[in-house]
Design a protein around this motif. Sequence first.
Motif, PDB file in Angstrom:
ATOM      1  N   TRP A 166       0.850  -1.187   0.000  1.00  0.00           N
ATOM      2  CA  TRP A 166       0.000   0.000   0.000  1.00  0.00           C
ATOM      3  C   TRP A 166       0.887   1.238   0.000  1.00  0.00           C
ATOM      4  O   TRP A 166       2.007   1.218   0.517  1.00  0.00           O
ATOM      5  N   ILE A 167       0.359   2.312  -0.554  1.00  0.00           N
ATOM      6  CA  ILE A 167       1.112   3.561  -0.608  1.00  0.00           C
ATOM      7  C   ILE A 167       0.143   4.715  -0.385  1.00  0.00           C
ATOM      8  O   ILE A 167      -1.028   4.621  -0.773  1.00  0.00           O
ATOM      9  N   ASN A 168       0.618   5.793   0.266  1.00  0.00           N
ATOM     10  CA  ASN A 168      -0.276   6.940   0.469  1.00  0.00           C
ATOM     11  C   ASN A 168      -0.047   7.990  -0.626  1.00  0.00           C
ATOM     12  O   ASN A 168       0.818   7.816  -1.499  1.00  0.00           O
ATOM     13  N   SER A 169      -0.818   9.083  -0.582  1.00  0.00           N
ATOM     14  CA  SER A 169      -0.732  10.095  -1.643  1.00  0.00           C
ATOM     15  C   SER A 169       0.635  10.761  -1.680  1.00  0.00           C
ATOM     16  O   SER A 169       1.174  11.037  -2.752  1.00  0.00           O
ATOM     17  N   LYS A 170       1.215  11.012  -0.493  1.00  0.00           N
ATOM     18  CA  LYS A 170       2.566  11.589  -0.451  1.00  0.00           C
ATOM     19  C   LYS A 170       3.577  10.639  -1.097  1.00  0.00           C
ATOM     20  O   LYS A 170       4.537  11.063  -1.732  1.00  0.00           O
ATOM     21  N   GLY A 171       3.343   9.363  -0.904  1.00  0.00           N
ATOM     22  CA  GLY A 171       4.210   8.353  -1.514  1.00  0.00           C
ATOM     23  C   GLY A 171       4.083   8.379  -3.027  1.00  0.00           C
ATOM     24  O   GLY A 171       5.083   8.386  -3.754  1.00  0.00           O
ATOM     25  N   ILE A 172       2.840   8.419  -3.507  1.00  0.00           N
ATOM     26  CA  ILE A 172       2.595   8.485  -4.959  1.00  0.00           C
ATOM     27  C   ILE A 172       3.297   9.712  -5.547  1.00  0.00           C
ATOM     28  O   ILE A 172       3.915   9.648  -6.615  1.00  0.00           O
ATOM     29  N   ALA A 173       3.239  10.831  -4.793  1.00  0.00           N
ATOM     30  CA  ALA A 173       3.828  12.079  -5.287  1.00  0.00           C
ATOM     31  C   ALA A 173       5.344  11.965  -5.468  1.00  0.00           C
ATOM     32  O   ALA A 173       5.947  12.686  -6.263  1.00  0.00           O
ATOM     33  N   LEU A 174       5.956  11.047  -4.719  1.00  0.00           N
ATOM     34  CA  LEU A 174       7.406  10.826  -4.839  1.00  0.00           C
ATOM     35  C   LEU A 174       7.796  10.144  -6.148  1.00  0.00           C
ATOM     36  O   LEU A 174       8.939  10.223  -6.589  1.00  0.00           O
ATOM     37  N   LEU A 175       6.837   9.427  -6.728  1.00  0.00           N
ATOM     38  CA  LEU A 175       7.151   8.573  -7.879  1.00  0.00           C
ATOM     39  C   LEU A 175       7.121   9.424  -9.147  1.00  0.00           C
ATOM     40  O   LEU A 175       6.154   9.413  -9.895  1.00  0.00           O
ATOM     41  N   ASP A 176       8.208  10.157  -9.364  1.00  0.00           N
ATOM     42  CA  ASP A 176       8.221  11.198 -10.396  1.00  0.00           C
ATOM     43  C   ASP A 176       7.978  10.677 -11.812  1.00  0.00           C
ATOM     44  O   ASP A 176       7.420  11.375 -12.631  1.00  0.00           O
ATOM     45  N   ASP A 177       8.386   9.437 -12.098  1.00  0.00           N
ATOM     46  CA  ASP A 177       8.160   8.938 -13.462  1.00  0.00           C
ATOM     47  C   ASP A 177       7.148   7.785 -13.495  1.00  0.00           C
ATOM     48  O   ASP A 177       7.189   6.925 -14.365  1.00  0.00           O
ATOM     49  N   LEU A 178       6.224   7.822 -12.534  1.00  0.00           N
ATOM     50  CA  LEU A 178       5.228   6.745 -12.431  1.00  0.00           C
ATOM     51  C   LEU A 178       4.416   6.580 -13.714  1.00  0.00           C
ATOM     52  O   LEU A 178       4.210   5.465 -14.192  1.00  0.00           O
ATOM     53  N   GLU A 179       3.971   7.708 -14.285  1.00  0.00           N
ATOM     54  CA  GLU A 179       3.089   7.625 -15.460  1.00  0.00           C
ATOM     55  C   GLU A 179       3.809   7.070 -16.680  1.00  0.00           C
ATOM     56  O   GLU A 179       3.194   6.468 -17.550  1.00  0.00           O
ATOM     57  N   THR A 180       5.122   7.269 -16.748  1.00  0.00           N
ATOM     58  CA  THR A 180       5.850   6.812 -17.942  1.00  0.00           C
ATOM     59  C   THR A 180       6.582   5.490 -17.710  1.00  0.00           C
ATOM     60  O   THR A 180       7.189   4.944 -18.625  1.00  0.00           O
ATOM     61  N   THR A 181       6.540   4.986 -16.462  1.00  0.00           N
ATOM     62  CA  THR A 181       7.208   3.712 -16.188  1.00  0.00           C
ATOM     63  C   THR A 181       6.299   2.562 -16.583  1.00  0.00           C
ATOM     64  O   THR A 181       5.109   2.571 -16.287  1.00  0.00           O
ATOM     65  N   GLU A 182       6.877   1.583 -17.282  1.00  0.00           N
ATOM     66  CA  GLU A 182       6.080   0.426 -17.690  1.00  0.00           C
ATOM     67  C   GLU A 182       6.075  -0.628 -16.605  1.00  0.00           C
ATOM     68  O   GLU A 182       7.125  -1.090 -16.173  1.00  0.00           O
ATOM     69  N   PHE A 183       4.905  -0.979 -16.150  1.00  0.00           N
ATOM     70  CA  PHE A 183       4.804  -2.099 -15.228  1.00  0.00           C
ATOM     71  C   PHE A 183       4.324  -3.298 -16.031  1.00  0.00           C
ATOM     72  O   PHE A 183       4.590  -3.375 -17.222  1.00  0.00           O
ATOM     73  N   SER A 184       3.637  -4.228 -15.414  1.00  0.00           N
ATOM     74  CA  SER A 184       3.181  -5.371 -16.198  1.00  0.00           C
ATOM     75  C   SER A 184       1.777  -5.717 -15.749  1.00  0.00           C
ATOM     76  O   SER A 184       1.263  -5.147 -14.786  1.00  0.00           O
ATOM     77  N   GLU A 185       1.173  -6.674 -16.430  1.00  0.00           N
ATOM     78  CA  GLU A 185      -0.179  -7.053 -16.012  1.00  0.00           C
ATOM     79  C   GLU A 185      -0.162  -7.762 -14.658  1.00  0.00           C
ATOM     80  O   GLU A 185      -1.174  -7.859 -13.988  1.00  0.00           O
TER      81      GLU A 185
END
Length: 554
Positions: A166-185
């Motif tokens: 689990w992650i909180n909103s402040k944690g999400i805000a740290l993930l600067d390239d989250l939108e462009t990082t490829e994860f997987s299914e």
Amino acid sequence: MIKSILFLLSLLFVFPFAKDKKKPKATIVIKNAIVHTMDSKNTIAECIALRGEEIIYVGKQDKIDGYINRKTKVIDAHNQVVLPGFIDAHTHPISLASFDLEVKGYKMEKLLKELKIYIDTHPNNKTIIGVGGFAYNDPNFDISKLDEIAPNTPIVLVETDGHGGWINSKGIALLDDLETTEFSENSYFEKNVDGKYSGVIVEAKAYYYAIGKVLKIKENLPEFDDRFKALSKEYNSLGYTTVFDATAGNNDVSDVLFGRLAKISNGITMRVEASYLTSDLEELKTAKVNTSNLKKHNTELFNINTIKVFMDGTMEGYNAALDQPYIGTNTNGNLFFSGNEFQNELVNLAQNNFDIHFHAIGPRAIHEAVIASQKIREQGADVKLTIAHAELIRDEDFQVILENDIIINTTPLWHSYDDFTFSALGQERFNKIWRYNPILEENGHVTFGTDHPSSYSLSPFEHIQTAITRQNKYSGDKKLADEKQKFSIQDAVKAFTTSAAYQLNLANDLGSIEVGKKADLILINQDIFSIDETKIKATKVTTTIFNGKVVYSE
Ligand SMILES: [Zn+2]
Ligand SMILES: [Zn+2]
């Protein structure tokens, strides 16, 4: 004539002394002991001599005095049992040392409550990484629950079983390239229907990405060093002298943590064999380069040469890969890998001498691991192939496991009745869970790992007792159906010693008490080979010797 008689006489007198002088002197001698050597003949000895890091004598009491001089430390065991130092063949100390907070318990409320206390008592902690809880205890988890507790501090929490977080909103805000990082299914940051992050992290790839970002804020976690040293002392106090760490992060996280470990490794009192995590094809394809690169951190006591391959999820997450659906659902779990491309990548890694450690819980996942292992053997690769967990093995796979020398690693604390697994699988499948005797009967290799902190006991004796009785505090009086699957005490101890050493490619040095092997051994306060099996878990380690030095004594 007289001369030669004198000469012979002198030989008679001098020779015993000369011989004695030649006998190397021991740094430590243990006498009056019941030494279960765990060698191939199950020899029981009375005393042991150690010199430096090595065992130089194992045998009867009458020979031991020749190894003693005034510098020798003599330990009178007072008839205590001596065993080889235990090897925890699947455990997670590196991750554990990277967490600020460890909450024991599966309940979400408890996790959140203790997190709040931690935040209140550590106001200077810029970010927090923690472990605890189980996702199924709160399927409706929402990010607002974490934000309420931690409005200003980035929080990343890893689920107890390591398969999400689990992650909180402040944690999400740290993930600067989250939108462009490829994860997987298989692994990602979950979103709600409105497109916003729910705070739920699915599987390891995604949470390791988040932990990697947090480690940067934490300036590569200097506090790791003392935490790991303390953990190694804890492992020592329970009888372990070697561990297999079943992954600690993605490439970035591993690089940071292994680097720290390498620097402190001469201050650590256990051997650490580490591994590199792969959970999709992309990670498998880069594993050779990345793991080879991580080898720069190898020292005498720290070594990485194993690729961990995540084949499926867990029973409690309903995503371990079953053949038929979970009871009351239409899902039979997730299989992360299968097919030719996967198998070829594994063959390639094995041909480059990497050992493979599969995480496979359900029968479909185990079968894919078995097939891939068979292919590796067909190509002639002689590396160690281990399937960890292996909770529900198809009947027909046992033979293939034996033929291809596949090692099965299991966490015995699970070998007992529990309502959750029973209702997920139903009676028929539950009757076939945790079966390892078909392998033991044919002299195959079964090893034990505590899976700490995923299982809540690090004590090898609690695990051994459960393996032997198939009951523990979680099951109460309820029994598992197949009584034949109970381990013998001999097989259970082997699973923490000789077989575990085999899995780690360390059988020449470790696993049994024999001349020439490393001086890793323990003294325990009762004879687990003869006492009532329900008393085994109360066993205490009184002395732990690692590399010829006493590193723990009660
Ligand atoms: Zn696992
Ligand atoms: Zn594990």
